[in-house]
Scaffold this active site. Structure first.
Site, PDB file in Angstrom:
ATOM      1  N   ASP A 114      -4.235  -3.923  -6.611  1.00 38.04           N
ATOM      2  CA  ASP A 114      -3.486  -4.516  -5.491  1.00 38.04           C
ATOM      3  C   ASP A 114      -4.293  -4.559  -4.193  1.00 38.04           C
ATOM      4  OD1 ASP A 114      -3.177  -1.756  -5.021  1.00 38.04           O
ATOM      5  OD2 ASP A 114      -1.043  -1.911  -4.523  1.00 38.04           O
ATOM      6  N   ALA A 146       4.747  11.898  -8.447  1.00 33.06           N
ATOM      7  CA  ALA A 146       4.485  11.708  -9.882  1.00 33.06           C
ATOM      8  C   ALA A 146       3.895  10.338 -10.176  1.00 33.06           C
ATOM      9  CB  ALA A 146       5.782  11.893 -10.669  1.00 33.06           C
ATOM     10  N   GLY A 147       3.426   9.654  -9.137  1.00 33.41           N
ATOM     11  CA  GLY A 147       2.878   8.308  -9.355  1.00 33.41           C
ATOM     12  C   GLY A 147       3.965   7.281  -9.596  1.00 33.41           C
ATOM     13  N   ASP A 152       3.487  -0.930  -4.542  1.00 34.55           N
ATOM     14  CA  ASP A 152       4.610   0.007  -4.629  1.00 34.55           C
ATOM     15  C   ASP A 152       5.808  -0.508  -3.835  1.00 34.55           C
ATOM     16  OD1 ASP A 152       2.711   1.443  -5.923  1.00 34.55           O
ATOM     17  OD2 ASP A 152       2.612   3.092  -4.476  1.00 34.55           O
TER      18      ASP A 152
HETATM   19  P1  ADP Z   1       4.665   9.227  -4.890  1.00 34.26           P
HETATM   20  O1  ADP Z   1       4.927   8.081  -3.979  1.00 34.26           O
HETATM   21  O2  ADP Z   1       3.809   8.880  -6.053  1.00 34.26           O
HETATM   22  O3  ADP Z   1       5.899   9.950  -5.337  1.00 34.26           O
HETATM   23  P2  ADP Z   1       3.359  10.226  -2.532  1.00 34.26           P
HETATM   24  O4  ADP Z   1       2.432  11.361  -2.320  1.00 34.26           O
HETATM   25  O5  ADP Z   1       2.916   8.867  -2.179  1.00 34.26           O
HETATM   26  O6  ADP Z   1       3.813  10.296  -4.071  1.00 34.26           O
HETATM   27  O7  ADP Z   1       4.715  10.463  -1.733  1.00 34.26           O
HETATM   28  C1  ADP Z   1       5.397  11.694  -1.857  1.00 34.26           C
HETATM   29  C2  ADP Z   1       5.866  12.149  -0.495  1.00 34.26           C
HETATM   30  O8  ADP Z   1       6.920  11.284  -0.018  1.00 34.26           O
HETATM   31  C3  ADP Z   1       6.492  13.532  -0.498  1.00 34.26           C
HETATM   32  O9  ADP Z   1       5.507  14.528  -0.372  1.00 34.26           O
HETATM   33  C4  ADP Z   1       7.409  13.466   0.699  1.00 34.26           C
HETATM   34  O10 ADP Z   1       6.693  13.665   1.911  1.00 34.26           O
HETATM   35  C5  ADP Z   1       7.878  12.021   0.695  1.00 34.26           C
HETATM   36  N1  ADP Z   1       9.165  11.890  -0.041  1.00 34.26           N
HETATM   37  C6  ADP Z   1       9.410  11.125  -1.115  1.00 34.26           C
HETATM   38  N2  ADP Z   1      10.709  11.220  -1.501  1.00 34.26           N
HETATM   39  C7  ADP Z   1      11.301  12.066  -0.643  1.00 34.26           C
HETATM   40  C8  ADP Z   1      12.641  12.577  -0.495  1.00 34.26           C
HETATM   41  N3  ADP Z   1      13.624  12.247  -1.344  1.00 34.26           N
HETATM   42  N4  ADP Z   1      12.882  13.437   0.525  1.00 34.26           N
HETATM   43  C9  ADP Z   1      11.901  13.789   1.373  1.00 34.26           C
HETATM   44  N5  ADP Z   1      10.636  13.342   1.285  1.00 34.26           N
HETATM   45  C10 ADP Z   1      10.324  12.494   0.305  1.00 34.26           C
HETATM   46 MG    MG Z   2       3.473   6.978  -2.883  1.00 40.53          MG
END
Ligand code: ADP
Ligand code: MG
Length: 395
Positions: A49, A135-136, A184
């Protein structure tokens, strides 16, 4: 004993009533509405992307919900059921770097809205999600898109879904400091139930490709390895910079412009040998996305299996973003009868998608769980990915 882990099936975050109750418990008053945006799994098209290439994600049934109400004092107050700490942000001093912790994501959305010229103020936000975090599967994009849609509706901005996605990407790039591409956010905003989104990230032209695997006697498993290796973020930025450098050296504006027929000659021309495997991955991966779409259009979903596994080999050997855990899932799943499998998401952990015959899913999940146990690793979480709807207002 079925080994599909029901704890990672979407448990729901409660309907609008439960969200409103939880909001009232934190903030006192009523929310003005509830919005949701899903996580996503990418079927194929990884690390393409940010090269203006092709991707084919689908939205998960797992989603992030946001109950929201506007405030008039310029403050953003956020609670999440998934975070130990609530946060309060003064929007007057909102600059990149000024917000710490998970609140950076909702604050980033407000920042991006203002950057785009929308004079939006504060809000109270209550967040709840069943998207596995880190978890990606794009929990960050789900959070951004849910908050962005809430703001769009509350302020009557009427953002179209692709605009919402671009705004969320700008938020993540410019404020949260994550140099992600647009997949995403486009997936979370624009996917449709029962389909994968064939997206050209160069111009955001998109087509919903029907994906009724169950009708073909198939299913798509997602295996969340529950690991995220430390080097993930740095390595992502490094791969991205490598691709951009390769494009520049080849006189292209992006690697997407290179067709498979011109690949060998281009590789021979590249003065930095280290950039050759990166280039090869991007070019072959773009071709695989188009082949997968052709096979799905032709009604041959079984035919995509080998392309998924080839895509994994390319990510492992050329792009070097897989890891022992995702490699093991792919190898064991294929040995246990899967039609194909590949890591999905940025890499260095995260999740694997597995295409399988319906009747083989339990056996494959068990084989993977046994292989993890034999390594002494924490058990992976496995669930079925049913293509679901993108961002929307719930109530
Ligand atoms: P992915 O997008 O693959 O799950 P990222 O590292 O890009 O992983 O994003 C994860 C981060 O997004 C978390 O560490 C947190 O800061 C934020 N996040 C995602 N979902 C939540 C949620 N439900 N509540 C609070 N923070 C969240
Ligand atoms: Mg992410």
């Amino acid at each position: 004993m079925p080994s599909l882990d029901s704890t990672s099936a979407p448990h729901g975050t409660g309907g609008t009533d439960a969200m409103a109750r939880a909001f009232r418990a934190r903030f006192g008053g009523d929310p003005e509405g509830v919005w949701q945006a899903p996580g996503r799994v990418n079927l194929i098209g990884e690390h393409t992307d940010y090269n203006d290439g092709f991707v084919l994600p689908l939205a998960l049934p797992h989603a992030t919900r946001v109950a929201a109400a506007r405030r008039t004092d310029g403050r953003l107050r956020v609670h999440s059921a998934q975070a130990a700490q609530p946060a309060e942000v003064d929007l007057a001093g909102l600059v990149p770097g000024s917000v710490e912790g998970w609140a950076v994501y909702p604050a980033a959305v407000v920042w991006a809205l203002r950057e785009a010229g929308h004079e939006v103020g504060g809000a109270d936000l209550y967040v709840d999600s069943d998207v596995p975090v880190g978890a990606g599967l794009s929990s960050s994009a789900a959070l951004e898109c849910a908050v962005g849609l809430a703001y769009s509706d509350l302020h009557g901005l009427g953002l179209e879904l692709p605009q919402l996605a671009l705004l969320a990407q700008r938020a993540e790039n410019g404020f949260a400091g994550v140099p992600c591409g647009v997949m995403d956010q486009m997936a979370s905003a624009c996917c449709a139930a029962g389909a994968a989104l064939f997206l050209d990230t160069r111009d955001l032209s998109a087509r919903q490709v029907p994906l009724d695997l169950a009708a073909a006697g198939l299913l798509l498993l997602v295996v969340d390895t529950q690991v995220k290796h430390e080097l993930a973020d740095g390595a992502y930025a490094e791969r991205r910079a490598g691709c951009e450098r390769a494009a520049r050296l080849l006189g292209l504006s992006a690697l997407r412009e290179l067709e498979p027929s011109g690949l060998e000659a281009a590789l021979a021309r590249l003065p930095e040998p280290g950039l050759r495997p990166l280039t090869r991955h991007v070019v072959t991966e773009n071709a695989r996305v188009r082949q997968v779409v052709s096979l799905l259009d032709a009604g041959d979903p079984r035919g995509i299996g080998p392309l998924l596994t080839e895509g994994h080999a390319s990510l492992r050997d050329d792009f070097a973003v897989s890891c022992a855990e995702t490699d093991l899932v792919v190898a064991v799943a294929n040995r246990a009868g899967a039609l194909g499998a590949r890591m999905t998401g940025g890499g260095f952990g995260g999740s694997v998608v597995v295409l399988a015959e319906l009747g083989d899913a339990d056996r494959i999940a068990e084989a993977v769980a046994d292989a993890f146990a034999a390594e002494g690793w924490k058990p992976p979480r496995t669930f079925t990915a049913v293509p679901s709807e993108g961002a929307r207002r719930l109530g």
